[in-house]
Design a protein around this motif. Sequence first.
Motif, mmCIF file in Angstrom:
data_model
loop_
_atom_site.group_PDB
_atom_site.id
_atom_site.type_symbol
_atom_site.label_atom_id
_atom_site.label_comp_id
_atom_site.label_asym_id
_atom_site.label_seq_id
_atom_site.Cartn_x
_atom_site.Cartn_y
_atom_site.Cartn_z
ATOM 1 N N THR A 1 -4.393 1.005 4.743
ATOM 2 C CA THR A 1 -3.706 0.129 5.691
ATOM 3 C C THR A 1 -4.596 -0.147 6.894
ATOM 4 O OG1 THR A 1 -1.538 0.992 5.009
ATOM 5 C CG2 THR A 1 -1.647 -0.147 7.130
ATOM 6 N N LEU B 1 -0.248 -7.859 9.254
ATOM 7 C CA LEU B 1 0.495 -6.612 9.080
ATOM 8 C C LEU B 1 1.894 -6.767 9.645
ATOM 9 C CD1 LEU B 1 0.361 -3.574 8.271
ATOM 10 C CD2 LEU B 1 -0.455 -3.110 10.585
ATOM 11 N N VAL C 1 0.856 -1.189 0.000
ATOM 12 C CA VAL C 1 0.000 0.000 0.000
ATOM 13 C C VAL C 1 0.888 1.233 0.000
ATOM 14 C CG1 VAL C 1 -1.805 1.280 1.206
ATOM 15 C CG2 VAL C 1 -1.800 -1.217 1.271
ATOM 16 N N GLU D 1 -6.214 -3.796 8.066
ATOM 17 C CA GLU D 1 -5.936 -4.333 9.404
ATOM 18 C C GLU D 1 -7.162 -4.990 10.017
ATOM 19 O OE1 GLU D 1 -3.485 -2.047 12.324
ATOM 20 O OE2 GLU D 1 -3.576 -0.495 10.765
ATOM 21 N N LEU E 1 0.705 -7.626 4.784
ATOM 22 C CA LEU E 1 0.461 -6.220 4.444
ATOM 23 C C LEU E 1 1.705 -5.387 4.726
ATOM 24 C CD1 LEU E 1 -1.428 -3.879 3.656
ATOM 25 C CD2 LEU E 1 -2.300 -3.900 6.005
ATOM 26 N N ALA F 1 1.607 0.881 10.276
ATOM 27 C CA ALA F 1 1.758 2.027 9.371
ATOM 28 C C ALA F 1 2.965 2.882 9.746
ATOM 29 C CB ALA F 1 0.475 2.867 9.389
ATOM 30 N N SER G 1 -2.434 5.494 4.427
ATOM 31 C CA SER G 1 -2.598 4.824 5.722
ATOM 32 C C SER G 1 -4.055 4.455 5.990
ATOM 33 C CB SER G 1 -2.068 5.712 6.854
ATOM 34 O OG SER G 1 -2.764 6.942 6.902
ATOM 35 N N ASP H 1 3.503 -1.472 4.237
ATOM 36 C CA ASP H 1 3.260 -0.061 3.947
ATOM 37 C C ASP H 1 4.461 0.557 3.235
ATOM 38 O OD1 ASP H 1 1.423 2.245 4.371
ATOM 39 O OD2 ASP H 1 3.126 3.062 5.466
#
Length: 447
Positions: free
Chosen positions: A24, A35, A12, A28, A194, A40, A21, A196
Motif C-alpha cells: 500500500t 488511495l 491489497v 501511494e 487503491l 492503510a 501495508s 486496503d
Amino acid sequence: MSEYSNFTIIGVTGFGESGSSAVTNILEEFKCIKLLRGGAEFECKFFTNTIFPLETALKNQLYVNAAVKEMLYQAYTLSKDKFYAENFGTDNFIKLTNEYINSVTGVWLGGSYSERDSFFISKKEQNNFVKAKALFNSLYKNAYNLYEQYHWEPSFQQVANQYYGKFTDDFYTKTQEYTAKLFNITGEKQRFVLVDAMFRPETAVQELNWYTNAKFIIVDRDPRDLYILSKVYKGEPYLPTWNVDSYIDWFKTYRSCNECNAAYPEKILQLRFEDLIYKYEESLVRIKTFLSLTDDEHIKKGQVFIPEKSRTNTQVFRKHPEYAGDIRKIEKKLSEFCYNYSEEQIRCFESKDEIGSGVIIEDIRKQAIIFQKTGRLPFSKFKGAFLFSLLYLNCMTLRNRKTFFSKIKGFIKIFFSMIIFPADFLYKLIYIIQFQSKNKNKIVEFR
C-alpha cells in the motif's frame, strides 16, 4: 460494460500481520493511483464480509434472509463510520446497498426470524408488539378447528421484511454495477483506486467476479517472523500462537489457496514481504508490470516505503533464542514458506537493546484470559479490587484528557470516586471472591 468502469480497483491484502501495508505504501508513491480516504488505516472489509455470505446463501437457497439482514445491518452501522462515510457517502451507501439487495432477492412481510430483525424494527413498534398480540388473540378467539395430533394453534409474532432468492446468471453483473457505483465517488476521473483489506486471499478468485475492473495483490510473510511477532510483540487474537503445532497446521491450511491464486497471474499478484525489502527493485518491477505502471508515474519513490527502515521488522525470530525449538519445527514443517536469506542478508543481534525488553505479550494475555475465565489473579485479591475500582479507572483516564475543561471534569470524577471508594472497593472485592469460588475448578487450555 458499466458506465462506472473506467477505473481499476487495486485490492491489497495479506493473511494478518503479513506486511500488506508495505505494498500500500509503495503504491501511494504513484501519481496515477488514488488511495481511499483513511489510507492503510481504513480496512474496507464490508464487501468481503457481506457479499460472500450472500452469494453462498443464494447458491444454496439457504439462510438468504440472514445474509441480507447482516449486509443491511453492516451497511447501516458502517455508514456512520468516518472513512466509509467519506469514501461512499452515508446516504449513498445505504441507498445503493438497498437497491442492490432488492435487485438480487425477493422480499415479503413475514415473521421475525433473523437475529438482526430487531435492528430494523423501531423501539416504538417493538413496544407496541404486546398490544398487537393482545389484539390478535382478541380477534382470533381460538377459532382453529383442524385436526392436529399434538396441540397447536396460530400465534402472533413480530413481523419484518423477509428476503428470499436464488443465484442467477446476472448476479455478478448486478454486483459489479453496485460496487462500481460505490467506488465511483473516489474513482471518477482516476486510473486506479487503491483499497486496503478489500478481499480475502482464500476467496480472491471468487471475489474478482464482484468488480468490473479489479486486480488483487496478496502479501505473505516468513512464518517464523509471524509466529514471534504475534507471540512476543503484538498478541493478535486471530493468530494461533499458543501452541506451535496448532500454528503450523493453521498456517498450512490458510496458505492452501496460494496454488489456486497463482493460476490467475493477470489478476492476482502474490508477493513476499521480505522480497519488498531485500529485493526491492525486482519487486518493484513485478508490481509495475502487473499494473502497467511506468517509472515516470513513480514520482515519490522511496518517500513513503523505505526498505531500510522496514528491514527492522524482518528476522525477528533470530532475536529470541528461547523459542529456537519452535522455530526448528516451523522450518521443518513449513520450509517452503520460510524466506531463504543469503549470508549477506542474515542479521545478528548481540546487544541487549537489540534483543528486546523481555516482556512477552502472550504471557500477559494468558494472565488476563485466566482471570476472565476463572477470576484468578497474578497478585492479591485486594490489589485486584483496587485495580478495578472507579477511583483507579478515573485516575488512569485523566492522562488522556487533553483540554482544560475535560481535565476539570476528570478531577471532579476522581473526587466523587474517592468518596465512594470504600464501598466500591468492598463491592469489587466481594465480586472477585465470588467469581473465583464459582470457577475454582475451571481449567483454561491454551491450544
